[in-house]
Design a protein around this motif. Sequence first.
Motif, PDB file in Angstrom:
ATOM      1  N   GLN A  72      64.978  21.755 -60.853  1.00 23.42           N
ATOM      2  CA  GLN A  72      65.076  23.114 -61.359  1.00 23.42           C
ATOM      3  C   GLN A  72      64.214  24.015 -60.484  1.00 23.42           C
ATOM      4  OE1 GLN A  72      63.548  22.499 -65.311  1.00 23.42           O
ATOM      5  NE2 GLN A  72      61.440  22.705 -64.666  1.00 23.42           N
ATOM      6  N   SER A  73      64.549  25.293 -60.507  1.00 21.99           N
ATOM      7  CA  SER A  73      63.744  26.246 -59.740  1.00 21.99           C
ATOM      8  C   SER A  73      62.562  26.754 -60.550  1.00 21.99           C
ATOM      9  CB  SER A  73      64.614  27.436 -59.305  1.00 21.99           C
ATOM     10  OG  SER A  73      65.181  28.093 -60.419  1.00 21.99           O
ATOM     11  N   ARG A  74      62.648  26.618 -61.893  1.00 25.50           N
ATOM     12  CA  ARG A  74      61.556  27.073 -62.748  1.00 25.50           C
ATOM     13  C   ARG A  74      60.473  26.003 -62.811  1.00 25.50           C
ATOM     14  NH1 ARG A  74      60.353  26.520 -68.140  1.00 25.50           N
ATOM     15  NH2 ARG A  74      62.240  25.281 -68.440  1.00 25.50           N
ATOM     16  N   VAL A  75      59.243  26.443 -62.715  1.00 25.44           N
ATOM     17  CA  VAL A  75      58.135  25.502 -62.751  1.00 25.44           C
ATOM     18  C   VAL A  75      57.980  24.961 -64.181  1.00 25.44           C
ATOM     19  CG1 VAL A  75      55.693  25.183 -62.292  1.00 25.44           C
ATOM     20  CG2 VAL A  75      57.004  26.816 -60.937  1.00 25.44           C
ATOM     21  N   PRO A  76      57.974  23.645 -64.365  1.00 28.55           N
ATOM     22  CA  PRO A  76      57.882  23.083 -65.721  1.00 28.55           C
ATOM     23  C   PRO A  76      56.512  23.306 -66.340  1.00 28.55           C
ATOM     24  CG  PRO A  76      57.745  21.342 -64.084  1.00 28.55           C
ATOM     25  CD  PRO A  76      58.057  22.601 -63.337  1.00 28.55           C
ATOM     26  N   GLU A  77      56.498  23.619 -67.647  1.00 26.68           N
ATOM     27  CA  GLU A  77      55.248  23.823 -68.374  1.00 26.68           C
ATOM     28  C   GLU A  77      55.025  22.756 -69.440  1.00 26.68           C
ATOM     29  OE1 GLU A  77      54.414  28.629 -68.274  1.00 26.68           O
ATOM     30  OE2 GLU A  77      55.048  27.661 -70.138  1.00 26.68           O
ATOM     31  N   ARG A  78      56.087  22.362 -70.113  1.00 23.44           N
ATOM     32  CA  ARG A  78      55.972  21.406 -71.209  1.00 23.44           C
ATOM     33  C   ARG A  78      56.574  20.055 -70.804  1.00 23.44           C
ATOM     34  NH1 ARG A  78      54.872  24.531 -75.930  1.00 23.44           N
ATOM     35  NH2 ARG A  78      55.030  26.760 -75.452  1.00 23.44           N
ATOM     36  N   MET A  79      56.182  19.032 -71.521  1.00 24.67           N
ATOM     37  CA  MET A  79      56.625  17.687 -71.166  1.00 24.67           C
ATOM     38  C   MET A  79      58.147  17.556 -71.215  1.00 24.67           C
ATOM     39  SD  MET A  79      55.228  14.029 -72.648  1.00 24.67           S
ATOM     40  CE  MET A  79      53.547  14.594 -72.401  1.00 24.67           C
ATOM     41  N   LYS A  80      58.785  18.279 -72.155  1.00 21.79           N
ATOM     42  CA  LYS A  80      60.239  18.187 -72.246  1.00 21.79           C
ATOM     43  C   LYS A  80      60.923  18.766 -71.013  1.00 21.79           C
ATOM     44  CE  LYS A  80      60.780  22.555 -74.747  1.00 21.79           C
ATOM     45  NZ  LYS A  80      61.299  23.192 -75.984  1.00 21.79           N
ATOM     46  N   ALA A 121      38.859  27.051 -85.776  1.00 19.37           N
ATOM     47  CA  ALA A 121      38.519  25.630 -85.938  1.00 19.37           C
ATOM     48  C   ALA A 121      39.449  24.956 -86.942  1.00 19.37           C
ATOM     49  CB  ALA A 121      37.064  25.495 -86.385  1.00 19.37           C
ATOM     50  N   VAL A 122      39.785  25.664 -88.023  1.00 16.32           N
ATOM     51  CA  VAL A 122      40.716  25.123 -89.019  1.00 16.32           C
ATOM     52  C   VAL A 122      42.086  24.894 -88.384  1.00 16.32           C
ATOM     53  CG1 VAL A 122      41.968  25.640 -91.149  1.00 16.32           C
ATOM     54  CG2 VAL A 122      39.524  26.138 -90.981  1.00 16.32           C
ATOM     55  N   LEU A 123      42.544  25.860 -87.592  1.00 21.38           N
ATOM     56  CA  LEU A 123      43.847  25.752 -86.937  1.00 21.38           C
ATOM     57  C   LEU A 123      43.867  24.575 -85.964  1.00 21.38           C
ATOM     58  CD1 LEU A 123      46.661  26.920 -86.428  1.00 21.38           C
ATOM     59  CD2 LEU A 123      45.644  28.453 -84.733  1.00 21.38           C
ATOM     60  N   LYS A 124      42.820  24.439 -85.162  1.00 21.51           N
ATOM     61  CA  LYS A 124      42.749  23.341 -84.192  1.00 21.51           C
ATOM     62  C   LYS A 124      42.756  21.983 -84.900  1.00 21.51           C
ATOM     63  CE  LYS A 124      40.037  21.564 -80.303  1.00 21.51           C
ATOM     64  NZ  LYS A 124      40.078  20.160 -80.765  1.00 21.51           N
ATOM     65  N   THR A 125      41.986  21.869 -85.970  1.00 24.16           N
ATOM     66  CA  THR A 125      41.936  20.608 -86.708  1.00 24.16           C
ATOM     67  C   THR A 125      43.303  20.249 -87.277  1.00 24.16           C
ATOM     68  OG1 THR A 125      39.613  20.984 -87.294  1.00 24.16           O
ATOM     69  CG2 THR A 125      40.845  19.395 -88.620  1.00 24.16           C
ATOM     70  N   ALA A 126      44.005  21.246 -87.802  1.00 28.54           N
ATOM     71  CA  ALA A 126      45.324  21.008 -88.383  1.00 28.54           C
ATOM     72  C   ALA A 126      46.321  20.558 -87.320  1.00 28.54           C
ATOM     73  CB  ALA A 126      45.826  22.270 -89.080  1.00 28.54           C
ATOM     74  N   VAL A 127      46.261  21.168 -86.127  1.00 26.48           N
ATOM     75  CA  VAL A 127      47.180  20.799 -85.051  1.00 26.48           C
ATOM     76  C   VAL A 127      46.853  19.402 -84.523  1.00 26.48           C
ATOM     77  CG1 VAL A 127      47.967  21.372 -82.726  1.00 26.48           C
ATOM     78  CG2 VAL A 127      47.614  23.192 -84.395  1.00 26.48           C
ATOM     79  N   ASP A 128      45.567  19.126 -84.280  1.00 23.95           N
ATOM     80  CA  ASP A 128      45.176  17.819 -83.752  1.00 23.95           C
ATOM     81  C   ASP A 128      45.561  16.686 -84.702  1.00 23.95           C
ATOM     82  OD1 ASP A 128      44.152  19.057 -81.537  1.00 23.95           O
ATOM     83  OD2 ASP A 128      42.054  18.975 -82.184  1.00 23.95           O
ATOM     84  N   GLN A 141      53.747  29.335 -84.546  1.00 22.52           N
ATOM     85  CA  GLN A 141      53.567  29.281 -83.099  1.00 22.52           C
ATOM     86  C   GLN A 141      52.077  29.331 -82.791  1.00 22.52           C
ATOM     87  OE1 GLN A 141      55.261  32.551 -80.953  1.00 22.52           O
ATOM     88  NE2 GLN A 141      54.438  31.898 -78.988  1.00 22.52           N
ATOM     89  N   CYS A 142      51.563  28.278 -82.210  1.00 25.11           N
ATOM     90  CA  CYS A 142      50.129  28.233 -81.926  1.00 25.11           C
ATOM     91  C   CYS A 142      49.833  27.896 -80.467  1.00 25.11           C
ATOM     92  CB  CYS A 142      49.428  27.237 -82.842  1.00 25.11           C
ATOM     93  SG  CYS A 142      50.181  25.603 -82.882  1.00 25.11           S
ATOM     94  N   VAL A 143      50.873  27.709 -79.648  1.00 21.40           N
ATOM     95  CA  VAL A 143      50.717  27.532 -78.207  1.00 21.40           C
ATOM     96  C   VAL A 143      51.549  28.609 -77.525  1.00 21.40           C
ATOM     97  CG1 VAL A 143      51.069  26.012 -76.227  1.00 21.40           C
ATOM     98  CG2 VAL A 143      50.307  25.058 -78.412  1.00 21.40           C
ATOM     99  N   SER A 144      50.896  29.472 -76.783  1.00 16.08           N
ATOM    100  CA  SER A 144      51.566  30.636 -76.207  1.00 16.08           C
ATOM    101  C   SER A 144      52.386  30.261 -74.977  1.00 16.08           C
ATOM    102  CB  SER A 144      50.536  31.703 -75.833  1.00 16.08           C
ATOM    103  OG  SER A 144      51.151  32.806 -75.216  1.00 16.08           O
ATOM    104  N   SER A 145      53.458  31.011 -74.761  1.00 14.81           N
ATOM    105  CA  SER A 145      54.295  30.816 -73.574  1.00 14.81           C
ATOM    106  C   SER A 145      53.889  31.748 -72.444  1.00 14.81           C
ATOM    107  CB  SER A 145      55.773  31.055 -73.927  1.00 14.81           C
ATOM    108  OG  SER A 145      55.948  32.367 -74.431  1.00 14.81           O
ATOM    109  N   THR A 157      54.754  21.667 -79.744  1.00 15.26           N
ATOM    110  CA  THR A 157      54.401  22.084 -81.106  1.00 15.26           C
ATOM    111  C   THR A 157      55.588  22.744 -81.800  1.00 15.26           C
ATOM    112  OG1 THR A 157      53.526  24.179 -80.247  1.00 15.26           O
ATOM    113  CG2 THR A 157      51.966  22.366 -80.533  1.00 15.26           C
ATOM    114  N   THR A 158      56.797  22.493 -81.292  1.00  7.19           N
ATOM    115  CA  THR A 158      57.975  23.149 -81.862  1.00  7.19           C
ATOM    116  C   THR A 158      58.253  22.689 -83.292  1.00  7.19           C
ATOM    117  OG1 THR A 158      59.372  21.462 -80.820  1.00  7.19           O
ATOM    118  CG2 THR A 158      59.036  23.521 -79.619  1.00  7.19           C
ATOM    119  N   HIS A 159      57.728  21.521 -83.680  1.00  3.12           N
ATOM    120  CA  HIS A 159      57.963  21.024 -85.037  1.00  3.12           C
ATOM    121  C   HIS A 159      57.032  21.658 -86.056  1.00  3.12           C
ATOM    122  CE1 HIS A 159      54.582  18.722 -83.510  1.00  3.12           C
ATOM    123  NE2 HIS A 159      54.300  18.333 -84.738  1.00  3.12           N
TER     124      HIS A 159
END
Length: 328
Positions: free
Chosen positions: A61-69, A166-173, A104-108, A98-100
Amino acid sequence: MGKARLEHSASAHGGVRVILKPLPRRPVQVRDELLPSWIRRLAQANHCSVEDFCGYLGLGQSRVPERMKDLRQVNWARFCSAVQQTRDEIEAMTLPDTTHLPIQCVSSDDFQICESCRDQTPGVILRHWRFAWSLTCENCGRPLVARHPSDGLSDRLRLRAARGAAVLKTAVDANDLKRMRRISRTLAVLKILGLEYPASFASRCQLQRSEALAAIDVCTTRPLLGAAILLCGNDKAFWELRRAFPLHRRVIARVLTLSEDIERRLPRLQKAEPAPKKETKAAYRPVASEGALQAARQAISELGPDADRQALLVRADTIWKSQSCVSH
């Protein structure tokens, strides 16, 4: 390097796997650097366009990949041999999926940066700069700078925002979907109340993002009180909340009762009577209850809902008076 200098050689196993010679110039990877950041710096160091460089590396692809998918179609043998990194090392440079999650907590996009790290390595982008819960740089410890910073943030608001982050990070981790749904409901309440909060916690406006993160702290540690503060003086929002959350009507009714109690205790929440004409210049003209309500909310934001009640009253009254004086 030009495109002609991107040399490669074939492996002996059937001639199928194409193994590239290591790139002649490989800038040192910054700790926690995002994959697109490193690829762009690699392309620049080797005098090649990013589009041609992605094709040469076998990214498909010509677009630089950011996410594992985005790495599903990668020719790993070609890619790893060129950059001299293992597959695990390359995947560790991508953003988590984090799409599941319900929010939205990871910015594009780069909604915040560390100016010190950016000055030290021009063009660098670190992974944790994209995380909504990141407030300081993990590499140098300096505060991250939003695209639209705010100078007037109170210490109380900063503290509550840090707790909410900190609450948000704990919930995501922990992949705690129950807590994430609770945070999502907090955002839903903010939207119903008509406040101009972003759809995610990755707002480019530092004030909006800080207030949203602070709302997590208040509504997590004292959820009923937090909802009551948000609902204070807004009867229309009460009915909208009942429609939005039909299974929680009894809780919403309790919140409304608490909100009405707060409204009675805070100063000048009701529309004041017109001042008599014989009042001296020292007297200030009363304003509508909306101004007093905003003053009360600001006082709670600065001092916190668990502050001394008398201190809240005094602070709200001071803010209300100063706003009245400015308006004249």
